[in-house]
Write a protein that holds these residues in place. Structure first.
Motif: not given
Length: 243
Positions: A27-30, A137-140, A147-148
């Motif tokens: 999902g990261k721009p660029g 979910s990121k790192d559970s 996602w920031q």
């Protein structure tokens, strides 16, 4: 388009950024690895190959609140199959605008998590089957705002809460593996499926037919496939055999 207990819908992803169909890494721009003109033609191609539903994400809406509404309208004209749509839905008014366009199912993330009453309002007016809560979910832990920002709850912990607020289904994205084409972790999916009795659609890391086969054993009732289709690691017609 309703979910069926013993069927896992295969959902090609059409992510829109700057009016084009793209695939980002986590999902990261660029980080675009795929850039294709005319997203409506991409959507039409997936329908022609047998898709029963499309998964559309307005990345500009999710990242900086500049929506791709004209492109979304073109897709609606191009295809006849149901569309589930997410990205940048920050107000109930905009959500209603999209649902009134005949978007089959709306994916609500940050707005619903920070203000669950919006889910209740939309499900009461349009029906819970048209309202999907996005638990990324990121790192559970669940992450919001593109996602920031992380909140101190797991997807399983939040899932029952949103069923009670009227969500008819859950989109579960594992950001840890999303866009990396390295496969997926089965345990978080099983944990979520076992924690709540509304349909779960999974997204993130699906990169082979074997991944689809493995996911089909979890009880998930849908799977979103993006980069693996665009990079031809998965053949859609082959994937549809597991639907």
């Amino acid at each position: 388009m309703s979910f069926e207990k013993d069927k896992m819908l295969i959902m090609p992803a059409v992510d829109i950024k700057g009016g084009k169909c793209v695939q980002l890494v986590q999902g990261k721009p660029g980080s675009e690895q795929v850039v294709i003109e005319n997203p409506e033609k991409v959507a039409g191609r997936w329908e022609s190959l047998g898709s029963e539903v499309l998964h559309i994400i307005d990345l500009d809406g999710a990242i900086d609140n500049n929506t791709n509404l004209p492109v979304i309208k073109k897709i609606l004209k191009e295809v006849s199959i149901p569309i589930q749509l997410g990205g940048g839905i920050r107000t109930v008014e905009y959500a209603k605008t999209l649902l009134d366009l005949d978007i089959e199912r709306l994916i609500i993330g940050t707005m619903g998590i920070t203000n669950p009453d919006t889910i209740t309002e939309l499900s009461n007016e349009y029906g819970s089957e048209r309202v999907m809560i996005s638990l990324d979910s990121k790192d559970s832990k669940v992450v919001i705002k593109g996602w920031q920002e992380q909140i101190d709850k797991t997807p399983a912990e939040l899932s029952l809460e949103f069923k009670n607020h009227g969500a008819g289904s859950i989109l579960f994205t594992n950001v840890d593996v999303e866009g990396l084409l390295g496969g997926f972790y089965i345990d978080p999916v099983l944990n979520l499926v076992e924690s709540v009795d509304i349909p779960i659609v999974y997204s993130g890391g699906i990169s082979s037919i074997d991944d689809i086969k493995k996911l089909s054993t979890t009880g998930a009732q849908g799977v979103v496939i993006g980069s693996a289709l665009y990079k031809e690691k998965i053949d859609l017609k082959e994937a549809l055999k597991y639907q």
